[in-house]
Design a protein around this motif. Structure first.
Motif, mmCIF file in Angstrom:
data_model
loop_
_atom_site.group_PDB
_atom_site.id
_atom_site.type_symbol
_atom_site.label_atom_id
_atom_site.label_comp_id
_atom_site.label_asym_id
_atom_site.label_seq_id
_atom_site.Cartn_x
_atom_site.Cartn_y
_atom_site.Cartn_z
ATOM 1 N N VAL A 271 0.851 -1.193 0.000
ATOM 2 C CA VAL A 271 0.000 0.000 0.000
ATOM 3 C C VAL A 271 0.886 1.242 0.000
ATOM 4 C CG1 VAL A 271 -1.553 1.369 1.453
ATOM 5 C CG2 VAL A 271 -2.067 -1.021 0.973
ATOM 6 N N ALA A 272 0.544 2.188 -0.850
ATOM 7 C CA ALA A 272 1.275 3.452 -0.927
ATOM 8 C C ALA A 272 0.264 4.583 -0.989
ATOM 9 C CB ALA A 272 2.171 3.483 -2.158
ATOM 10 N N ALA A 273 0.671 5.764 -0.548
ATOM 11 C CA ALA A 273 -0.175 6.951 -0.648
ATOM 12 C C ALA A 273 0.752 8.137 -0.868
ATOM 13 C CB ALA A 273 -1.017 7.136 0.607
ATOM 14 N N PRO A 274 0.929 8.543 -2.115
ATOM 15 C CA PRO A 274 1.876 9.615 -2.396
ATOM 16 C C PRO A 274 1.430 10.923 -1.760
ATOM 17 C CG PRO A 274 0.627 9.023 -4.367
ATOM 18 C CD PRO A 274 0.212 8.072 -3.276
ATOM 19 N N PRO A 275 2.348 11.818 -1.382
ATOM 20 C CA PRO A 275 3.798 11.669 -1.580
ATOM 21 C C PRO A 275 4.520 11.005 -0.408
ATOM 22 C CG PRO A 275 3.311 13.871 -0.782
ATOM 23 C CD PRO A 275 1.994 13.158 -0.861
ATOM 24 N N VAL A 276 3.858 10.795 0.719
ATOM 25 C CA VAL A 276 4.620 10.399 1.917
ATOM 26 C C VAL A 276 4.782 8.882 2.046
ATOM 27 C CG1 VAL A 276 4.734 10.565 4.422
ATOM 28 C CG2 VAL A 276 3.898 12.498 3.109
ATOM 29 N N LEU A 277 3.665 8.167 1.928
ATOM 30 C CA LEU A 277 3.723 6.721 2.169
ATOM 31 C C LEU A 277 4.157 5.993 0.902
ATOM 32 C CD1 LEU A 277 3.164 4.290 4.020
ATOM 33 C CD2 LEU A 277 0.799 4.331 3.216
ATOM 34 N N LYS A 278 5.288 5.259 1.018
ATOM 35 C CA LYS A 278 5.854 4.630 -0.177
ATOM 36 C C LYS A 278 5.504 3.149 -0.254
ATOM 37 C CE LYS A 278 8.867 8.141 -1.273
ATOM 38 N NZ LYS A 278 8.771 8.966 -0.086
ATOM 39 N N HIS A 279 5.546 2.478 0.881
ATOM 40 C CA HIS A 279 5.336 1.035 0.816
ATOM 41 C C HIS A 279 5.016 0.480 2.209
ATOM 42 C CE1 HIS A 279 6.057 -3.206 -0.086
ATOM 43 N NE2 HIS A 279 6.671 -3.220 1.077
ATOM 44 N N ALA A 280 3.921 -0.267 2.297
ATOM 45 C CA ALA A 280 3.622 -0.962 3.548
ATOM 46 C C ALA A 280 2.950 -2.282 3.225
ATOM 47 C CB ALA A 280 2.719 -0.113 4.440
ATOM 48 N N SER A 281 3.478 -3.364 3.793
ATOM 49 C CA SER A 281 2.851 -4.677 3.680
ATOM 50 C C SER A 281 2.881 -5.329 5.054
ATOM 51 C CB SER A 281 3.624 -5.584 2.713
ATOM 52 O OG SER A 281 3.585 -5.081 1.410
ATOM 53 N N PHE A 282 1.749 -5.865 5.476
ATOM 54 C CA PHE A 282 1.725 -6.621 6.739
ATOM 55 C C PHE A 282 0.406 -7.374 6.837
ATOM 56 C CE2 PHE A 282 -0.136 -2.495 7.545
ATOM 57 C CZ PHE A 282 -1.266 -2.785 8.278
ATOM 58 N N GLU A 283 0.370 -8.272 7.810
ATOM 59 C CA GLU A 283 -0.880 -8.969 8.096
ATOM 60 C C GLU A 283 -1.308 -8.598 9.507
ATOM 61 O OE1 GLU A 283 0.272 -13.017 7.577
ATOM 62 O OE2 GLU A 283 -0.530 -13.083 5.535
ATOM 63 N N LEU A 284 -2.600 -8.448 9.668
ATOM 64 C CA LEU A 284 -3.128 -8.118 10.994
ATOM 65 C C LEU A 284 -4.025 -9.277 11.414
ATOM 66 C CD1 LEU A 284 -3.195 -5.856 13.116
ATOM 67 C CD2 LEU A 284 -5.155 -4.902 11.922
#
Ligand SMILES: Nc1ncnc2c1ncn2[C@@H]1O[C@H](COP(=O)(O)OP(=O)(O)OP(=O)(O)O)[C@@H](O)[C@H]1O
Ligand SMILES: [Mg+2]
Length: 510
Positions: A271-284
């Motif tokens: 998951v990304a949300a420009p311009p700040v968030l570049k990459h996130a992957s995890f399981e909850l």
């Protein structure tokens, strides 16, 4: 020592609520004086009295040995008293520079025209005093600034007034350690020049670092005072709460390795949300609390916002119980219907309807729980539900009908949390849940979060306060410059490795 401010027997009631009930305080030139007390103890009310925003019912004050009874904030500014508000008090549509200099604008010529470039220069000087602060453009509209930057603007505004008595009401609640260090360096410089500071914070470690003497308020009364170095935290807390023991909350994490065995509820992939968030992957997983640490501005808030459908430019894949959810085009309303709940770091802008009652706010996320059907709202049921949350979270409100706007800051935060708990979501996304909450009440919030996990919900918690991440989380991931590290069991982290990862930025393994 010369006293610059004397407060004697000041009292203030708001309707049936006694906010101040006899406060005495002496402030010396050049001292940093801590004012501490539980949520609702009267700290902000006392600051508002000093700043001329609230008229006391009785009592007397003196500044520099002369009677002091400000009838309006302008009177206070003229006598050299400036307040950094707990709930930032800025004009959202004006620029950072305009906010800093509001009422003090440099003028050019006799016509009283505001000199824009002089104002800008003055604002830049103020920011320099602050040691640079977070990257902050004085021309940017305050509404577009993140909370931490807004807090810096609020601080610079008080400094712009050249005050001799500086009142700081939780000035660091949204600041990162680095900015706290800058602020403390600045406070020390000011104190060395004879400026007196009243400093309010719920972080006793912070208070120990910066303050010399303290006064404790309990139920609107000054109940204890002394020198910080000669007083232990336990003694301070005992005076704050009026009894000896407190439940230690560091042992709340439950289930010695069982809880995180639960099924995966939420899968987040790239998951990304420009311009700040570049990459996130995890399981909850069901029954776990997953913590997200990281520096301010690293993308932590953007991550939870993207999950909740609040970042229009988000991309990536999110699956709930294996079913893909739309990422672009998601809306918070859809996410609520899908079983997600969100607590914003900015309760006043995004968490609460300030003009509405405590009961309306607490139950708005799920009116159906207070309704016999057909769209009716059963007011008795609503009152009962609201009272339940008021008791569980120890919210200090005169009645459930009290407008949220008139609660103390910490109690507003508790309402925002109660509102989310009432929603009964399966996945809780929490951004700085204990911001502004007093030492004693934090335990109640932690218990409520731990209870949610024990009931099989999944909790994602962003926090800047490492002790609470280590006390509450089963697993932890660290955000650094928009990239989220792999989540690891909490036992595999230390405060040092968390910090190193937060500062170190992306490594190959991410
Ligand atoms: N305008 C108002 N109308 C009614 N009650 C008020 C008003 N302002 C403050 N109060 C009440 O006065 C009490 C003291 O509030 P205050 O904001 O001074 O607490 P505080 O010590 O600053 O708490 P916190 O740590 O949560 O910020 C609270 O019970 C609050 O609800
Ligand atoms: Mg307050």
């Amino acid at each position: 020592m010369t006293s610059v401010l004397e407060i004697r027997d000041v009292a203030k009631r708001f309707g049936a609520t006694t906010a101040l009930d006899g406060v005495d305080l002496t402030l010396h030139a050049g001292e940093v004086h801590a004012l501490i007390g539980e949520n609702g103890a009267g700290k902000s009310t006392l600051m508002n009295v000093l700043a001329g925003a609230v008229r006391p019912d009785r009592g007397a004050m003196q500044v520099d040995g002369r009677p002091y009874a400000p009838a309006a904030p302008g009177d206070a500014r003229r006598r050299g008293v400036a307040l950094i508000h707990q709930e930032l008090c800025l004009c959202p549509h004006l620029s950072a520079a305009e906010n800093m200099l509001l009422g003090l604008e440099p003028t050019r010529g006799r016509g009283g025209w505001v000199d824009g470039s002089a104002a800008r220069r003055r604002a830049l000087t103020l920011l320099e005093h602050f040691g640079g602060g977070p990257a902050l453009d004085p021309d940017e509209r305050v509404a577009d600034l993140p909370l931490a930057a807004q807090q810096v603007v609020e601080i610079c505004r008080a400094l712009a007034a050249d005050a001799r008595i500086l009142l700081m009401d939780e000035p660091t609640s949204s600041l990162q350690r680095e900015d706290v260090d800058r602020l403390f360096a600045l406070i020390r410089q000011l104190a060395a020049r004879g400026i007196a500071v009243i400093y309010i914070s719920h972080f006793l470690e912070e208070v120990r670092e910066i303050a010399g003497r303290y006064t404790i308020l309990r139920d609107g009364r000054s109940v204890d005072r002394g020198s910080i170095t000669g007083t232990s935290n336990d003694q301070l807390i005992a005076h704050m709460v009026g009894r000896a023991a407190l439940t230690p909350w560091s042992a709340l994490r439950s289930g010695e390795g069982e809880r995180h065995e639960g099924n995966v509820i939420l899968t987040v992939h790239d998951v990304a949300a420009p311009p700040v968030l570049k990459h996130a992957s995890f399981e909850l997983r069901r029954g776990e609390v997953l913590g997200i640490a990281g520096l301010m501005g690293s993308g932590r808030s953007e991550l939870v916002r993207a999950l909740f459908g609040l970042e229009p430019r988000a991309s990536g894949r999110i699956a709930l119980h294996g079913r893909q959810l739309a990422v672009p085009g998601a809306s918070p309303a859809r996410r609520v219907a899908q079983g997600l709940g969100y607590l914003s770091e900015d309760r006043r802008r995004e968490g609460l309807a300030l003009a509405l009652s405590v009961a309306d706010n607490l139950t708005a996320t799920r009116f159906s729980a207070c309704s016999p059907g057909w769209g009716w709202l059963d007011l008795d049921r609503q009152r009962v539900a609201a009272r339940g949350w008021i008791d569980t979270l120890h919210i200090r409100a005169a009645t459930p009908a009290q407008p949220v706007r008139t609660l103390s800051g910490g109690n507003q935060q508790k309402v925002a949390i109660g509102r989310l708990l009432h929603q009964d979501a399966e996945v809780l996304l929490l951004d700085e849940p204990t911001r502004g909450i007093d030492v004693g009440s934090r335990a109640q919030i932690y218990e409520a979060i731990a209870r949610c996990a024990a009931q099989g919900k999944a909790v994602l918690m962003v926090s800047s306060y490492l002790p609470e991440l280590f006390g509450l989380c089963n697993r932890l991931a660290v955000m650094s410059r928009g990239r989220l590290s792999p989540a690891r069991l909490i036992e595999q982290w230390t405060p040092e490795t968390v910090l190193a990862t937060a500062i170190g930025g992306a490594r190959e393994e991410f």
